[in-house]
Design an enzyme around this catalytic site. Sequence first.
Site, PDB file in Angstrom:
ATOM      1  N   LYS A  22       0.835  -1.203   0.000  1.00 11.32           N
ATOM      2  CA  LYS A  22       0.000   0.000   0.000  1.00 11.32           C
ATOM      3  C   LYS A  22       0.875   1.259   0.000  1.00 11.32           C
ATOM      4  CE  LYS A  22      -1.817   1.532   4.056  1.00 11.32           C
ATOM      5  NZ  LYS A  22      -1.494   2.936   4.400  1.00 11.32           N
ATOM      6  N   ASN A  23       1.831   1.305   0.924  1.00 17.81           N
ATOM      7  CA  ASN A  23       2.580   2.553   1.088  1.00 17.81           C
ATOM      8  C   ASN A  23       3.626   2.775  -0.007  1.00 17.81           C
ATOM      9  OD1 ASN A  23       0.992   3.172   3.227  1.00 17.81           O
ATOM     10  ND2 ASN A  23       2.498   2.640   4.802  1.00 17.81           N
ATOM     11  N   ARG A  92      -5.055  10.781   4.304  1.00 20.10           N
ATOM     12  CA  ARG A  92      -4.005  11.785   4.433  1.00 20.10           C
ATOM     13  C   ARG A  92      -2.968  11.676   3.323  1.00 20.10           C
ATOM     14  NH1 ARG A  92      -2.447  14.585   8.320  1.00 20.10           N
ATOM     15  NH2 ARG A  92      -0.358  14.029   7.650  1.00 20.10           N
ATOM     16  N   CYS A 116      -5.450  12.864  12.410  1.00 15.68           N
ATOM     17  CA  CYS A 116      -6.174  11.633  12.160  1.00 15.68           C
ATOM     18  C   CYS A 116      -6.145  10.833  13.442  1.00 15.68           C
ATOM     19  CB  CYS A 116      -5.550  10.853  11.011  1.00 15.68           C
ATOM     20  SG  CYS A 116      -3.912  10.291  11.417  1.00 15.68           S
ATOM     21  N   ARG A 121      -0.195  14.776  12.934  1.00 17.32           N
ATOM     22  CA  ARG A 121       0.397  14.588  11.609  1.00 17.32           C
ATOM     23  C   ARG A 121       0.393  15.828  10.714  1.00 17.32           C
ATOM     24  NH1 ARG A 121      -1.729   8.892   9.364  1.00 17.32           N
ATOM     25  NH2 ARG A 121       0.191   8.902   8.187  1.00 17.32           N
ATOM     26  N   PRO A 122       1.122  16.839  11.092  1.00 19.98           N
ATOM     27  CA  PRO A 122       1.215  18.027  10.237  1.00 19.98           C
ATOM     28  C   PRO A 122       2.020  17.747   8.963  1.00 19.98           C
ATOM     29  CG  PRO A 122       2.652  18.248  12.145  1.00 19.98           C
ATOM     30  CD  PRO A 122       1.911  16.956  12.318  1.00 19.98           C
ATOM     31  N   VAL A 123       1.979  18.707   8.015  1.00 19.95           N
ATOM     32  CA  VAL A 123       2.747  18.553   6.761  1.00 19.95           C
ATOM     33  C   VAL A 123       3.738  19.704   6.589  1.00 19.95           C
ATOM     34  CG1 VAL A 123       1.071  17.134   5.510  1.00 19.95           C
ATOM     35  CG2 VAL A 123       0.868  19.623   5.421  1.00 19.95           C
ATOM     36  N   ASP A 124       4.148  20.291   7.733  1.00 24.78           N
ATOM     37  CA  ASP A 124       5.046  21.447   7.665  1.00 24.78           C
ATOM     38  C   ASP A 124       6.355  21.125   6.949  1.00 24.78           C
ATOM     39  OD1 ASP A 124       5.182  19.869  10.219  1.00 24.78           O
ATOM     40  OD2 ASP A 124       7.044  20.994  10.440  1.00 24.78           O
ATOM     41  N   GLN A 125       6.845  19.901   7.067  1.00 29.71           N
ATOM     42  CA  GLN A 125       8.122  19.552   6.426  1.00 29.71           C
ATOM     43  C   GLN A 125       7.985  19.513   4.906  1.00 29.71           C
ATOM     44  OE1 GLN A 125      11.147  19.001   8.358  1.00 29.71           O
ATOM     45  NE2 GLN A 125       9.697  20.086   9.668  1.00 29.71           N
ATOM     46  N   ASP A 306       4.173   0.810  12.164  1.00 31.15           N
ATOM     47  CA  ASP A 306       3.045   0.095  11.558  1.00 31.15           C
ATOM     48  C   ASP A 306       2.959  -1.370  12.006  1.00 31.15           C
ATOM     49  OD1 ASP A 306       2.398   2.413  10.254  1.00 31.15           O
ATOM     50  OD2 ASP A 306       3.205   1.806   8.313  1.00 31.15           O
ATOM     51  N   ILE A 328       6.789   7.463  17.085  1.00 38.91           N
ATOM     52  CA  ILE A 328       6.481   8.162  15.833  1.00 38.91           C
ATOM     53  C   ILE A 328       5.171   8.942  15.930  1.00 38.91           C
ATOM     54  CG2 ILE A 328       6.155   7.904  13.327  1.00 38.91           C
ATOM     55  CD1 ILE A 328       8.900   6.969  14.134  1.00 38.91           C
ATOM     56  N   ARG A 398      -8.681  -0.666   4.192  1.00 40.28           N
ATOM     57  CA  ARG A 398      -7.763   0.361   3.693  1.00 40.28           C
ATOM     58  C   ARG A 398      -6.389  -0.237   3.408  1.00 40.28           C
ATOM     59  NH1 ARG A 398      -7.123   5.535   7.118  1.00 40.28           N
ATOM     60  NH2 ARG A 398      -5.804   5.863   5.310  1.00 40.28           N
TER      61      ARG A 398
HETATM   62  N1  EPU Z   1       5.559  14.968  10.791  1.00 34.63           N
HETATM   63  C1  EPU Z   1       5.566  16.312  11.053  1.00 34.63           C
HETATM   64  N2  EPU Z   1       5.593  17.195  10.007  1.00 34.63           N
HETATM   65  C2  EPU Z   1       5.594  16.779   8.718  1.00 34.63           C
HETATM   66  C3  EPU Z   1       5.590  15.393   8.445  1.00 34.63           C
HETATM   67  C4  EPU Z   1       5.576  14.506   9.510  1.00 34.63           C
HETATM   68  O1  EPU Z   1       5.563  16.721  12.216  1.00 34.63           O
HETATM   69  O2  EPU Z   1       5.607  17.619   7.815  1.00 34.63           O
HETATM   70  C5  EPU Z   1       5.556  14.009  11.907  1.00 34.63           C
HETATM   71  C6  EPU Z   1       4.280  13.179  11.948  1.00 34.63           C
HETATM   72  O3  EPU Z   1       3.249  13.851  12.617  1.00 34.63           O
HETATM   73  C7  EPU Z   1       4.740  11.933  12.663  1.00 34.63           C
HETATM   74  C8  EPU Z   1       6.195  11.775  12.171  1.00 34.63           C
HETATM   75  O4  EPU Z   1       6.583  13.064  11.694  1.00 34.63           O
HETATM   76  O5  EPU Z   1       4.738  12.143  14.040  1.00 34.63           O
HETATM   77  C9  EPU Z   1       6.409  10.764  11.058  1.00 34.63           C
HETATM   78  O6  EPU Z   1       5.414  10.922  10.076  1.00 34.63           O
HETATM   79  P1  EPU Z   1       5.631  10.550   8.544  1.00 34.63           P
HETATM   80  O7  EPU Z   1       5.521  11.798   7.757  1.00 34.63           O
HETATM   81  O8  EPU Z   1       6.832   9.718   8.364  1.00 34.63           O
HETATM   82  O9  EPU Z   1       4.336   9.664   8.273  1.00 34.63           O
HETATM   83  P2  EPU Z   1       3.552   9.635   6.924  1.00 34.63           P
HETATM   84  O10 EPU Z   1       4.503   9.831   5.819  1.00 34.63           O
HETATM   85  O11 EPU Z   1       2.368  10.507   7.015  1.00 34.63           O
HETATM   86  C10 EPU Z   1       3.873   7.090   6.411  1.00 34.63           C
HETATM   87  C11 EPU Z   1       2.970   5.919   6.206  1.00 34.63           C
HETATM   88  C12 EPU Z   1       2.335   5.522   7.522  1.00 34.63           C
HETATM   89  C13 EPU Z   1       3.479   5.187   8.501  1.00 34.63           C
HETATM   90  C14 EPU Z   1       4.424   6.378   8.631  1.00 34.63           C
HETATM   91  C15 EPU Z   1       5.631   6.088   9.506  1.00 34.63           C
HETATM   92  C16 EPU Z   1       2.244   6.214   3.919  1.00 34.63           C
HETATM   93  C17 EPU Z   1       1.165   6.525   2.969  1.00 34.63           C
HETATM   94  N3  EPU Z   1       1.952   6.273   5.232  1.00 34.63           N
HETATM   95  O12 EPU Z   1       3.043   8.125   6.902  1.00 34.63           O
HETATM   96  O13 EPU Z   1       1.548   4.363   7.296  1.00 34.63           O
HETATM   97  O14 EPU Z   1       2.951   4.877   9.767  1.00 34.63           O
HETATM   98  O15 EPU Z   1       4.901   6.759   7.330  1.00 34.63           O
HETATM   99  O16 EPU Z   1       6.353   5.014   9.019  1.00 34.63           O
HETATM  100  O17 EPU Z   1       3.337   5.881   3.503  1.00 34.63           O
HETATM  101  C18 EPU Z   1      -0.124   2.789   7.795  1.00 34.63           C
HETATM  102  O18 EPU Z   1       0.164   2.214   6.736  1.00 34.63           O
HETATM  103  O19 EPU Z   1      -0.870   2.266   8.670  1.00 34.63           O
HETATM  104  C19 EPU Z   1       0.437   4.117   8.057  1.00 34.63           C
HETATM  105  C20 EPU Z   1      -0.100   4.952   8.938  1.00 34.63           C
END
Ligand code: EPU
Length: 421
Positions: A22-23, A92, A116, A121-125, A306, A328, A398
């Site tokens: 999926k990911n 997301r 969620c 889970r912000p997207v600031d990065q 995960d 995480i 999902r």
């Molecule tokens: N974070 C920030 N700012 C950002 C981005 C992330 O603060 O701009 C924080 C998040 O809030 C979190 C941490 O950084 O606390 C790591 O988040 P990450 O961005 O790595 O997570 P993601 O990319 O949103 C993906 C997977 C998730 C998996 C995580 C961690 C996908 C589509 N989703 O999410 O998968 O848990 O990486 O490995 O690839 C799942 O499959 O059940 C799932 C949730």
Amino acid sequence: MDSLRIEGGRRLEGVIPVSGSKNAALPILCTSLLADGNHRFRNVPALRDVNTLGALLRELGLDVTIDGSTVEMVGRPVISPEAPYEHVKKMRASVLVLGPLVARYGRATISLPGGCAIGARPVDQHLMGLEAMGAEVELTHGNVHVKVPRGRLQGAEVIFDMTTVTGTENLMAAATLAEGTTTLVNAAREPEVEELALVLNKMGASIQGAGTSVITIDGRESLNAVDHAIAADRIEAGTFMVAAAATGGDVLVDGVSFDTLHSVVDAMRAAGVNIEREGTGIRVSGTPPFEPVSLATAPYPRFPTDMQAQFMMLMCLARGTSRITETIFENRFMHVGELNRMGADIQINGNTASVRGPTTFEGAPVMATDLRASASLVVAGLVAGGVTEIRRVYHLDRGYEKIEEKLARVGAKVERIRGDA
Ligand code: EPU
């Protein structure tokens, strides 16, 4: 709403095939936004999240045909680079269209993904990286508007404050069409990032270092369409490995790379589970009770968040106390209350769960509001005496393709009860 009805207490025995990841599939499908032409993706898992992304890509103007595990897309200039709330709120990972859209069209609007069930889970990065590459970002009315005044993103050095998987993927994809060289520092090293880089390179991109924490991308003027088969889902595989061991079973989890599962294999072996490479898969057998193992989740190659819920379930079957720390996400213990209702003895203190075993699980009606939490409840149901009914199966749908069929084939008694929604 559908539910799963599980009659527990049966050993799993046989072969479980692993579906496409999926990911990996989600960011890879988004690459179709980067190039015109006929894209073809094979071994794509039939999951709700894939359908959700398909609908969003269709709305953006791509032709999307989903036929079993093959997804064909005709890339063409999008109608309007805007991802509305109705799509983003469902998933997301919709944010993964942002990098490709901005790179190709110099602008994009996307509804800001909210928090969620598992955390804020912000997207600031993601946004910080695009700004470093010359984009302007404005947040209004719950939308992120990104504009590139020069029309084309500029190569830059982006240093992430924390490792983010989709953040790395978004910026890596964006940088493929930027002018000049981009370096991503403190990049996520997940196999899904590496696979995305492989696909982008097949499309004509120039990416080096994916799979390490420093990724270098030389921008290109344009990319071409691609044909790619998605690699197996290491988290689905890990979930079945736990299910095999927890039921005292003997299962070949087939078609997955052992090398992407080292941290999970190490933790399960430390607990006393037998795990061996076998042909194209991984053979797992176990006899509870296990040994307690304490661990903390962390970015790849360390133990994946995960797999935290599923491993915690396994630790309920260990003789003694294990401590599992989630580093995480801030709210990823939703399985704990439900596992306790089934007889577990788990206490949460901050981001650490103390699990005291061994538990004799009893079937119960349960539900969870997150994919992996639901997966851990399925495993508990397989072990429990009596009947477990897992409600809100749409969370499982999902991320787990045909989970009830796969489990039934190895001896589980599990059926889907169709609901009316
Ligand atoms: N974070 C920030 N700012 C950002 C981005 C992330 O603060 O701009 C924080 C998040 O809030 C979190 C941490 O950084 O606390 C790591 O988040 P990450 O961005 O790595 O997570 P993601 O990319 O949103 C993906 C997977 C998730 C998996 C995580 C961690 C996908 C589509 N989703 O999410 O998968 O848990 O990486 O490995 O690839 C799942 O499959 O059940 C799932 C949730």
